[in-house]
Write a protein that holds these residues in place. Structure first.
Motif, mmCIF file in Angstrom:
data_model
loop_
_atom_site.group_PDB
_atom_site.id
_atom_site.type_symbol
_atom_site.label_atom_id
_atom_site.label_comp_id
_atom_site.label_asym_id
_atom_site.label_seq_id
_atom_site.Cartn_x
_atom_site.Cartn_y
_atom_site.Cartn_z
ATOM 1 N N TYR A 148 0.862 -1.169 0.000
ATOM 2 C CA TYR A 148 0.000 0.000 0.000
ATOM 3 C C TYR A 148 0.906 1.229 0.000
ATOM 4 O O TYR A 148 1.654 1.450 0.957
ATOM 5 N N GLN A 149 0.849 1.990 -1.090
ATOM 6 C CA GLN A 149 1.683 3.184 -1.169
ATOM 7 C C GLN A 149 1.132 4.214 -0.185
ATOM 8 O O GLN A 149 0.028 4.740 -0.361
ATOM 9 N N CYS A 150 1.910 4.487 0.847
ATOM 10 C CA CYS A 150 1.402 5.288 1.950
ATOM 11 C C CYS A 150 2.554 5.969 2.664
ATOM 12 O O CYS A 150 3.575 5.349 2.957
ATOM 13 N N ASP A 151 2.389 7.251 2.930
ATOM 14 C CA ASP A 151 3.351 7.998 3.731
ATOM 15 C C ASP A 151 2.900 7.918 5.185
ATOM 16 O O ASP A 151 1.891 8.510 5.567
ATOM 17 N N VAL A 152 3.639 7.152 6.007
ATOM 18 C CA VAL A 152 3.201 6.915 7.382
ATOM 19 C C VAL A 152 3.257 8.176 8.237
ATOM 20 O O VAL A 152 2.721 8.190 9.351
ATOM 21 N N SER A 153 3.895 9.238 7.721
ATOM 22 C CA SER A 153 3.902 10.495 8.472
ATOM 23 C C SER A 153 2.607 11.278 8.277
ATOM 24 O O SER A 153 2.402 12.295 8.947
ATOM 25 N N ASP A 154 1.748 10.801 7.384
ATOM 26 C CA ASP A 154 0.457 11.440 7.112
ATOM 27 C C ASP A 154 -0.651 10.591 7.735
ATOM 28 O O ASP A 154 -0.926 9.479 7.279
ATOM 29 N N ALA A 155 -1.306 11.106 8.760
ATOM 30 C CA ALA A 155 -2.313 10.344 9.496
ATOM 31 C C ALA A 155 -3.474 9.935 8.608
ATOM 32 O O ALA A 155 -3.997 8.814 8.725
ATOM 33 N N GLN A 156 -3.889 10.803 7.702
ATOM 34 C CA GLN A 156 -5.025 10.485 6.833
ATOM 35 C C GLN A 156 -4.694 9.325 5.901
ATOM 36 O O GLN A 156 -5.535 8.443 5.665
ATOM 37 N N GLN A 157 -3.466 9.300 5.370
ATOM 38 C CA GLN A 157 -3.072 8.202 4.493
ATOM 39 C C GLN A 157 -3.019 6.880 5.258
ATOM 40 O O GLN A 157 -3.419 5.835 4.745
ATOM 41 N N VAL A 158 -2.548 6.919 6.495
ATOM 42 C CA VAL A 158 -2.472 5.699 7.306
ATOM 43 C C VAL A 158 -3.867 5.180 7.612
ATOM 44 O O VAL A 158 -4.136 3.970 7.516
ATOM 45 N N GLU A 159 -4.778 6.055 7.978
ATOM 46 C CA GLU A 159 -6.153 5.639 8.282
ATOM 47 C C GLU A 159 -6.823 5.045 7.056
ATOM 48 O O GLU A 159 -7.551 4.047 7.154
ATOM 49 N N ALA A 160 -6.592 5.647 5.882
ATOM 50 C CA ALA A 160 -7.170 5.107 4.653
ATOM 51 C C ALA A 160 -6.581 3.743 4.330
ATOM 52 O O ALA A 160 -7.301 2.817 3.923
ATOM 53 N N ALA A 161 -5.256 3.598 4.520
ATOM 54 C CA ALA A 161 -4.610 2.310 4.261
ATOM 55 C C ALA A 161 -5.113 1.256 5.232
ATOM 56 O O ALA A 161 -5.308 0.092 4.852
ATOM 57 N N ALA A 162 -5.330 1.634 6.480
ATOM 58 C CA ALA A 162 -5.826 0.684 7.474
ATOM 59 C C ALA A 162 -7.191 0.141 7.079
ATOM 60 O O ALA A 162 -7.458 -1.066 7.212
ATOM 61 N N ALA A 163 -8.054 1.025 6.588
ATOM 62 C CA ALA A 163 -9.384 0.587 6.153
ATOM 63 C C ALA A 163 -9.283 -0.396 4.991
ATOM 64 O O ALA A 163 -10.008 -1.405 4.941
ATOM 65 N N LYS A 164 -8.352 -0.152 4.053
ATOM 66 C CA LYS A 164 -8.175 -1.060 2.914
ATOM 67 C C LYS A 164 -7.630 -2.414 3.379
ATOM 68 O O LYS A 164 -8.038 -3.459 2.870
ATOM 69 N N ILE A 165 -6.699 -2.381 4.331
ATOM 70 C CA ILE A 165 -6.123 -3.636 4.829
ATOM 71 C C ILE A 165 -7.202 -4.494 5.480
ATOM 72 O O ILE A 165 -7.259 -5.715 5.279
ATOM 73 N N VAL A 166 -8.055 -3.880 6.264
ATOM 74 C CA VAL A 166 -9.140 -4.623 6.920
ATOM 75 C C VAL A 166 -10.053 -5.249 5.875
ATOM 76 O O VAL A 166 -10.476 -6.413 6.005
ATOM 77 N N ASP A 167 -10.362 -4.498 4.808
ATOM 78 C CA ASP A 167 -11.220 -5.038 3.745
ATOM 79 C C ASP A 167 -10.532 -6.163 2.985
ATOM 80 O O ASP A 167 -11.164 -7.157 2.611
ATOM 81 N N ASP A 168 -9.223 -6.021 2.747
ATOM 82 C CA ASP A 168 -8.495 -7.000 1.919
ATOM 83 C C ASP A 168 -8.076 -8.246 2.695
ATOM 84 O O ASP A 168 -8.149 -9.363 2.164
ATOM 85 N N LEU A 169 -7.610 -8.065 3.924
ATOM 86 C CA LEU A 169 -7.012 -9.177 4.667
ATOM 87 C C LEU A 169 -7.719 -9.499 5.976
ATOM 88 O O LEU A 169 -7.642 -10.625 6.458
#
Length: 367
Positions: A148-169
């Motif tokens: 997941y292309q994500c800048d972990v220093s950006d809280a919004q990007q991390v939250e969006a990636a977390a939602a995708k991970i939950v849906d995918d895995l």
């Protein structure tokens, strides 16, 4: 996913690409300590010596047998004390089944994070990597990893990636906070933007990922959180002020996290692992020469990764500190300040960064 082991083609490094080193280059205090740990300092081996003496009908009153028995009892006592101490500090291990776990690694495209991700990918684990670097879909599929292309220093990007991970895995249960950057500048040469960026990636990202993923662990009633700090968090170093300060903050964060989890009844099965490596052989510190290859050898990501994986899969909390001196560096702070000054001077640690080629003094990315 299937639990079968995936076959992955591997190209081993070419020996002739590495400089030839004399045999004593590989003789380090870590190697000596490792050998002693499985021989002279091992309780089982110590008792074998006692049994061998008795097999030779050595009388109990003989000094050699008495010394051997005393040594064996001492090693046994130390071993039992270590086991009891770990149980008091970290509690009972949790049961870990990789087929039921979802692993999230930050900064997992290369370096230590990449090694961990690819290792679990080869074992068909449910693995998600957060990194700013983009990975080709075919390569990701071959490795068995979701990137997941994500800048972990950006809280919004991390939250969006977390939602995708939950849906995918599914709900994440293992979090490895590994992302980190370094900049080799003096305090006076550093800008506010330089320092802020390092803290956002190295420190604040941990708060973001913990807020994003720990609630899932609490809901699942199990989990493991790995915090990758650095031995320099205990020491500080010239021309690495922002990096060392950001890693020192992680030491306090880890202890605070453990204290908060201990107060939460839903977190009894959530384990924590603190990683404080010395200089690793990654691109992060290319050009830095270790002050002493014997006392402070460069460790490989494989050595660190092996211990991290062992603790994760045993379901235990703990600490990973390599090379050997990393385990005992906290003792340095309890010594007289004069002794501390002499140790820093003799080690040459504050001159290590100053010896880097100026062309290499740039921002190095993830571990």
């Amino acid at each position: 996913m299937s639990s079968t082991v995936k076959e992955v083609s591997v190209q081993l490094p070419k020996r002739f690409d590495r400089p030839d080193e004399p045999w004593h280059h590989y003789l380090t205090i870590d190697l000596i300590w490792y050998v002693l740990g499985y021989t002279l300092f091992h309780p089982f081996v110590s008792w074998v010596v006692v049994l061998c003496l008795r097999a030779q009908y050595t009388p109990y009153e003989n000094i050699e047998l008495r010394v051997a028995m005393a040594w064996a009892m001492l090693m046994t006592a130390i071993g039992i004390f270590g086991i009891v101490s770990d149980r008091i500090a970290f509690g009972s291990p949790r049961e870990v089944d990789l087929a039921e776990e979802v692993i999230v690694i930050t900064g997992g495209v290369d370096g230590l994070g990449g090694l961990l991700a690819e290792t679990y990918g080869m074992r068909n684990a449910n693995i998600a990597v957060l990194d700013t670097k983009k990975v080709d879909e075919d390569e990701a599929e071959d490795k068995g990893i979701l990137y997941y292309q994500c800048d972990v220093s950006d809280a919004q990007q991390v939250e969006a990636a977390a939602a995708k991970i939950v849906d995918d895995l599914g709900a994440p249960t293992i979090l490895i906070n590994n992302a980190g950057i370094v900049q080799t500048k003096s305090i006076l040469d550093s800008t506010a933007e330089d320092v802020e960026r390092i803290f956002r990636v190295n420190t604040l990202s941990h708060f973001t990922t913990l807020r994003a993923f720990v609630p899932y662990m609490l809901k699942e009633g199990r989990g493991t959180i790995v915090t990758v700090s650095s031995v320099l968090g205990h020491l500080g170093a010239a021309n690495l002020s922002a990096y060392t300060a950001s890693k020192a903050a992680l030491l306090a964060l880890h202890q605070s996290l453990r204290a908060e989890l201990a107060q939460n009844p839903d977190a009894k099965e959530i384990k924590t692992i603190l990683v404080t490596p010395g200089q690793m052989g990654t691109n992060m510190f290319t050009g830095v020469k270790t002050p002493s290859n014997f006392l402070a050898p460069i460790v490989t990501p494989a050595e660190i990764g092996k211990d991290i994986i062992r603790l994760i899969e045993k379901g235990e909390s703990g600490e990973v500190a390599l090379p050997l001196y990393s385990r005992y560096i906290p003792i340095l702070g309890s010594l007289p300040v004069g002794v501390q000054h002499l140790v820093r001077k003799w080690s040459g640690m504050d001159k290590a960064v100053g010896r880097i080629d100026p062309a290499k003094k740039s921002m190095n990315e993830k571990r």
